[in-house]
Design an enzyme around this catalytic site. Structure first.
Site, PDB file in Angstrom:
ATOM      1  N   ASN A  30      69.950  33.282 -19.507  1.00  0.00           N
ATOM      2  CA  ASN A  30      70.634  34.408 -19.763  1.00  0.00           C
ATOM      3  C   ASN A  30      69.358  35.103 -20.418  1.00  0.00           C
ATOM      4  OD1 ASN A  30      72.448  35.814 -21.452  1.00  0.00           O
ATOM      5  ND2 ASN A  30      73.411  35.035 -21.973  1.00  0.00           N
ATOM      6  N   CYS A  57      72.512  38.602 -27.980  1.00  0.00           N
ATOM      7  CA  CYS A  57      74.292  38.187 -28.506  1.00  0.00           C
ATOM      8  C   CYS A  57      73.488  37.631 -29.737  1.00  0.00           C
ATOM      9  CB  CYS A  57      74.814  37.859 -27.354  1.00  0.00           C
ATOM     10  SG  CYS A  57      76.417  38.104 -28.016  1.00  0.00           S
ATOM     11  N   GLU A 115      74.419  42.646 -22.807  1.00  0.00           N
ATOM     12  CA  GLU A 115      74.482  41.395 -21.639  1.00  0.00           C
ATOM     13  C   GLU A 115      75.257  40.989 -20.456  1.00  0.00           C
ATOM     14  OE1 GLU A 115      76.276  38.078 -24.402  1.00  0.00           O
ATOM     15  OE2 GLU A 115      74.884  36.906 -24.436  1.00  0.00           O
ATOM     16  N   ASN A 117      78.266  40.272 -25.669  1.00  0.00           N
ATOM     17  CA  ASN A 117      79.084  40.133 -25.665  1.00  0.00           C
ATOM     18  C   ASN A 117      80.366  39.099 -26.288  1.00  0.00           C
ATOM     19  OD1 ASN A 117      80.442  40.234 -22.123  1.00  0.00           O
ATOM     20  ND2 ASN A 117      78.076  39.967 -22.904  1.00  0.00           N
ATOM     21  N   GLU A 124      78.509  28.539 -22.290  1.00  0.00           N
ATOM     22  CA  GLU A 124      76.550  29.180 -21.981  1.00  0.00           C
ATOM     23  C   GLU A 124      75.614  28.208 -22.151  1.00  0.00           C
ATOM     24  OE1 GLU A 124      75.178  32.646 -23.355  1.00  0.00           O
ATOM     25  OE2 GLU A 124      77.698  33.122 -24.807  1.00  0.00           O
ATOM     26  N   LYS A 156      67.090  34.513 -23.386  1.00  0.00           N
ATOM     27  CA  LYS A 156      68.427  33.937 -25.383  1.00  0.00           C
ATOM     28  C   LYS A 156      67.747  32.719 -25.449  1.00  0.00           C
ATOM     29  CE  LYS A 156      73.408  33.934 -26.523  1.00  0.00           C
ATOM     30  NZ  LYS A 156      74.457  34.432 -25.600  1.00  0.00           N
TER      31      LYS A 156
HETATM   32  N1  CDT Z   1      77.300  36.108 -25.682  1.00  0.00           N
HETATM   33  C1  CDT Z   1      77.045  35.257 -27.209  1.00  0.00           C
HETATM   34  O1  CDT Z   1      76.109  34.804 -27.544  1.00  0.00           O
HETATM   35  N2  CDT Z   1      78.430  35.700 -27.707  1.00  0.00           N
HETATM   36  C2  CDT Z   1      78.581  35.145 -29.095  1.00  0.00           C
HETATM   37  C3  CDT Z   1      79.619  34.043 -29.059  1.00  0.00           C
HETATM   38  C4  CDT Z   1      80.182  32.542 -30.146  1.00  0.00           C
HETATM   39  S1  CDT Z   1      81.058  32.219 -29.934  1.00  0.00           S
HETATM   40  C5  CDT Z   1      80.991  31.132 -29.364  1.00  0.00           C
HETATM   41  C6  CDT Z   1      77.936  36.017 -29.818  1.00  0.00           C
HETATM   42  O2  CDT Z   1      77.761  35.005 -31.701  1.00  0.00           O
HETATM   43  O3  CDT Z   1      78.848  36.481 -29.997  1.00  0.00           O
END
Ligand code: CDT
Length: 307
Positions: free
Chosen positions: A107, A169, A47, A194, A143, A124
């Site tokens: 995204n 993600c 991502e 990420n 985000e 996304k």
């Molecule tokens: N990038 C992304 O979606 N990361 C989220 C972090 C969650 S905490 C705000 C994930 O679900 O891994």
């Protein structure tokens, strides 16, 4: 056409704030070349692969914000990736921040065929984190400030001899993501991620990041009879430690390949898409066993607080 796809998860280690996109593209090309030597037909990248994970900071100036986004794909900077992939005859899936001509900020993840043409684009759907800066956090996860949720929802595409889907993600934590694509017969879901190891709203989850990462993707794969190919951006990036553990999961739910570093690393597996049928035609024969008359609340209610 063969139903056996050799696939790679092209994990990236940290990308610093001042690293240029050109430098990142060189790293991606390096992973592609490694993939070629291992006979991959398709490589999945993380991502927001082209830059550091910028939602950890709050930017107010619209110009400063848009500098993190791509307004064309391929662009002069990313063209070498497309050209090298097509010269090697490898497809790839790439995550990036997209600014559309209409001014939408998404995204995004694309699927590119072996000839270098974009086959599909996914925006996304599940946008995690917060809408406004929260100074109490050691780092931000903005985000919801930077990205709109994808209005098109999930999709699947006929490619690489099978039915391919994409998720990004946080999407991987939601069973509906897999099930909506499962209902369209998905056989391989490509996912970039990420994931900061520290979860500020509830740090008791920090030690479970790795477990939860595997838990959700192994369940989603098994319950829908699909492969999942997941590529992380891992390691210590601008002071924030991110989960690596890129992996490839079979329709049985078994992890069949996993990264062992937190840096740039290619994880590969030979995936026979016919393996999906073992699950799609037995325990998870949806047409035979799903009880949709009892599933209405899933789309009628967002959660317990909804009327
Ligand atoms: N990038 C992304 O979606 N990361 C989220 C972090 C969650 S905490 C705000 C994930 O679900 O891994």
């Amino acid at each position: 056409m063969s139903r056996v796809v050799t696939v790679g998860a092209g994990q990236l280690g940290p990308v610093s704030r001042n690293e240029t996109r050109e430098a990142v593209v060189e790293r991606l090309v390096g992973l592609l070349e490694e993939a070629s030597s291992r006979r991959c037909q398709l490589v999945v990248f993380p991502e927001l692969a082209l830059t550091t994970f910028f939602p950890r900071w709050y930017f107010e100036d619209p110009q400063e914000i848009d500098a993190w986004f791509e307004s064309e794909m391929p662009s002069s900077v990313t063209k070498p990736l497309f050209e090298r992939a097509s010269s090697l005859g490898i497809g790839f899936s790439l995550g990036y921040a997209e600014l559309t001509p209409e001014g939408h900020h998404y995204n995004t993840q694309i699927l590119v065929g072996c000839d270098g043409d974009v086959i599909a684009k996914y925006h996304k759907v599940h946008i995690p984190g917060h809408e406004k800066p929260e100074p109490w956090r050691p780092f931000q996860h903005l985000e919801r400030y930077y990205f709109e949720p994808g209005p098109e929802g999930f999709g699947v595409w006929s490619a690489f001899g099978g039915v391919i889907g994409m998720m990004i993600c946080n999407d991987r934590r939601w069973p509906e993501t897999y099930r909506v694509m499962g209902l369209e017969g998905v056989e391989m879901i490509l996912c970039g991620y990420n994931t900061p190891i520290h979860y500020a709203p509830d740090p008791t989850q920090d030690v479970l990041q790795s477990f939860h990462n595997a838990l959700v993707m192994q369940s989603g794969a098994y319950q829908n009879g699909t492969f999942v190919v997941a590529a992380a951006k891992g390691g210590l990036e601008e002071g924030v430690d991110a989960l690596a553990q890129s992996c490839i999961i079979a329709p049985s739910g078994q992890i069949i390949a996993c990264a062992y570093t937190t840096g740039d690393e290619l994880v590969t597996a030979v995936c026979d898409l016919d393996w999906c049928d073992h699950y799609k035609t037995t325990l998870f024969d949806f047409d035979r066993y799903r009880m949709i008359e009892h599933y209405g609340p899933i789309t009628e209610k967002r959660g317990p607080g909804s009327r």
